[in-house]
Design an enzyme around this catalytic site. Structure first.
Site, PDB file in Angstrom:
ATOM      1  N   ASP A  60      28.468   4.150  22.463  1.00  0.00           N
ATOM      2  CA  ASP A  60      28.465   2.745  22.027  1.00  0.00           C
ATOM      3  C   ASP A  60      27.628   2.597  20.760  1.00  0.00           C
ATOM      4  O   ASP A  60      26.904   1.627  20.585  1.00  0.00           O
ATOM      5  CB  ASP A  60      27.922   1.841  23.140  1.00  0.00           C
TER       6      ASP A  60
ATOM      7  N   ASP B  33      20.318   1.560  23.865  1.00  0.00           N
ATOM      8  CA  ASP B  33      21.518   1.188  24.620  1.00  0.00           C
ATOM      9  C   ASP B  33      22.417   2.405  24.888  1.00  0.00           C
ATOM     10  O   ASP B  33      23.590   2.423  24.499  1.00  0.00           O
ATOM     11  CB  ASP B  33      22.278   0.107  23.841  1.00  0.00           C
TER      12      ASP B  33
HETATM   13  N1  LIG Z   1      13.065  -0.137  23.908  1.00  0.00           N
HETATM   14  C1  LIG Z   1      13.165  -1.352  23.365  1.00  0.00           C
HETATM   15  N2  LIG Z   1      12.147  -1.881  22.670  1.00  0.00           N
HETATM   16  C2  LIG Z   1      12.239  -3.109  22.118  1.00  0.00           C
HETATM   17  N3  LIG Z   1      13.319  -3.890  22.201  1.00  0.00           N
HETATM   18  C3  LIG Z   1      14.372  -3.422  22.883  1.00  0.00           C
HETATM   19  C4  LIG Z   1      14.367  -2.136  23.495  1.00  0.00           C
HETATM   20  N4  LIG Z   1      15.557  -1.956  24.100  1.00  0.00           N
HETATM   21  C5  LIG Z   1      16.270  -3.066  23.866  1.00  0.00           C
HETATM   22  N5  LIG Z   1      15.570  -3.960  23.138  1.00  0.00           N
HETATM   23  C6  LIG Z   1      16.001  -5.299  22.676  1.00  0.00           C
HETATM   24  O1  LIG Z   1      17.038  -5.760  23.499  1.00  0.00           O
HETATM   25  C7  LIG Z   1      18.263  -5.857  22.752  1.00  0.00           C
HETATM   26  C8  LIG Z   1      19.416  -5.439  23.628  1.00  0.00           C
HETATM   27  O2  LIG Z   1      19.201  -4.108  24.114  1.00  0.00           O
HETATM   28  P1  LIG Z   1      20.416  -3.177  24.539  1.00  0.00           P
HETATM   29  O3  LIG Z   1      21.328  -3.024  23.374  1.00  0.00           O
HETATM   30  O4  LIG Z   1      19.834  -1.961  25.152  1.00  0.00           O
HETATM   31  O5  LIG Z   1      21.094  -3.972  25.698  1.00  0.00           O
HETATM   32  P2  LIG Z   1      22.451  -4.834  25.680  1.00  0.00           P
HETATM   33  O6  LIG Z   1      23.156  -4.783  24.369  1.00  0.00           O
HETATM   34  O7  LIG Z   1      22.081  -6.130  26.272  1.00  0.00           O
HETATM   35  O8  LIG Z   1      23.302  -4.068  26.674  1.00  0.00           O
HETATM   36  P3  LIG Z   1      24.680  -4.585  27.194  1.00  0.00           P
HETATM   37  O9  LIG Z   1      25.670  -3.624  26.613  1.00  0.00           O
HETATM   38  O10 LIG Z   1      24.514  -4.505  28.658  1.00  0.00           O
HETATM   39  O11 LIG Z   1      24.872  -5.993  26.699  1.00  0.00           O
HETATM   40  C9  LIG Z   1      18.017  -5.006  21.535  1.00  0.00           C
HETATM   41  O12 LIG Z   1      18.792  -5.410  20.435  1.00  0.00           O
HETATM   42  C10 LIG Z   1      16.544  -5.217  21.278  1.00  0.00           C
HETATM   43  O13 LIG Z   1      16.332  -6.456  20.638  1.00  0.00           O
HETATM   44 MG   LIG Z   2      23.321  -3.316  22.817  1.00  0.00          MG
END
Ligand SMILES: Nc1ncnc2c1ncn2[C@@H]1O[C@H](COP(=O)(O)OP(=O)(O)OP(=O)(O)O)[C@@H](O)[C@H]1O
Ligand SMILES: [Mg+2]
Length: 249
Positions: free
Chosen positions: A188, A205
């Site tokens: 992804d 992610d």
């Molecule tokens: N390790 C981290 N440290 C700081 N911020 C983080 C971290 N992991 C994620 N984030 C914040 O959270 C946001 C979303 O994270 P991530 O892309 O992992 O999940 P997601 O896109 O919600 O996943 P999904 O595909 O389930 O929607 C990131 O853009 C960032 O702002």
């Molecule tokens: Mg994401």
């Protein structure tokens, strides 16, 4: 036990008061009973001390900033147990030999999914890729290194394009090469899942990531590369996709 429950209740109260009605609805959707119990278990095991503020609300998960007992920041990704994303995750779990039992119920599947993201982070981190260091996984909760400044996460590549795209891309290709070498595809990868940490790329992610044995490995890796190529070509018009592939070898 009692004390950590009280602390959790207090923290949730604080989080709720910080927002409007929509916001409280969001929080209620994340913090259902099993999730509250799982958070409480992380508190009583000493993995986490507090939940501080929400960083992001995504399709499957919410990401919070938490703190440890010694005051260190952690990112806490909480997969929601009540959203209907079951079918979307299946193609990435089925066919992964590490998870022969994909989970019977929706809840089980979210637990497997959190495990999968944890294992992928671990493998990628060990291979030398710049991804958040994973600390703990428990049920639908993933605790990892926090990539942010004070209470805000670093911007995504989409939010903040790099000042020197070529140097940034070279570093990103080092990470891609590292997990490729370890036999993984991210699955992804795009400008949404790369953080611009003071001009250094960190990739997040990674739950969709699959090992080489997975039937969609080649397809997913090719899609990752195409996404990166498409985005960077805007800043580096002379870039060739074939050239990019050789960078990571
Ligand atoms: N390790 C981290 N440290 C700081 N911020 C983080 C971290 N992991 C994620 N984030 C914040 O959270 C946001 C979303 O994270 P991530 O892309 O992992 O999940 P997601 O896109 O919600 O996943 P999904 O595909 O389930 O929607 C990131 O853009 C960032 O702002
Ligand atoms: Mg994401």
């Amino acid at each position: 036990m009692e004390e950590s429950l009280l602390a959790l209740d207090r923290q949730l109260g604080q989080l709720k008061r910080a927002g409007d009605r929509e916001w409280r609805k969001t929080l209620d959707a994340v913090f259902d009973e099993p999730t509250l119990r799982a958070i409480q278990q992380l508190f009583s095991r000493g993995v986490l001390y507090t939940l501080e503020n929400i960083l992001a609300t995504g399709k499957e998960a919410n990401v919070f900033r938490g703190k440890t007992h010694d005051g260190r920041n952690r990112a806490v990704k909480i997969y929601r147990l009540n959203t209907a994303t079951f079918r979307k995750l299946a193609p990435y779990i089925d066919g992964d030999p590490r998870f022969p039992h994909g989970g019977k119920s929706h809840r089980d599947r979210m637990f497997v999914w959190a495990q999968k993201e944890y294992k992928n982070l671990h493998l990628m981190h060990a291979a030398g890729a710049r991804v958040p260091r994973p600390y703990h996984v428990h049920r639908n909760l993933l605790v990892m290194q926090y990539l942010g400044w004070r209470y805000r996460p670093y911007p995504t590549l989409r939010e903040l394009p790099p000042a020197k795209p070529r140097e940034f891309l070279e570093q990103l290709m080092d990470s891609i090469g590292a997990w490729q070498h370890a036999g993984l595809a991210h699955g992804d990868l795009s400008e949404y899942n790369v953080l611009n940490v003071r001009e250094t790329p960190w990739v997040i992610d990674v739950g969709q990531g699959v090992p080489r044995q997975h039937p969609r490995f080649d397809e997913l890796h090719a899609r990752d590369m195409a996404n990166i190529y498409r985005w960077f070509r805007k800043w580096l018009p002379e870039l060739k996709l074939e050239e990019l592939e050789t960078w990571s070898m």
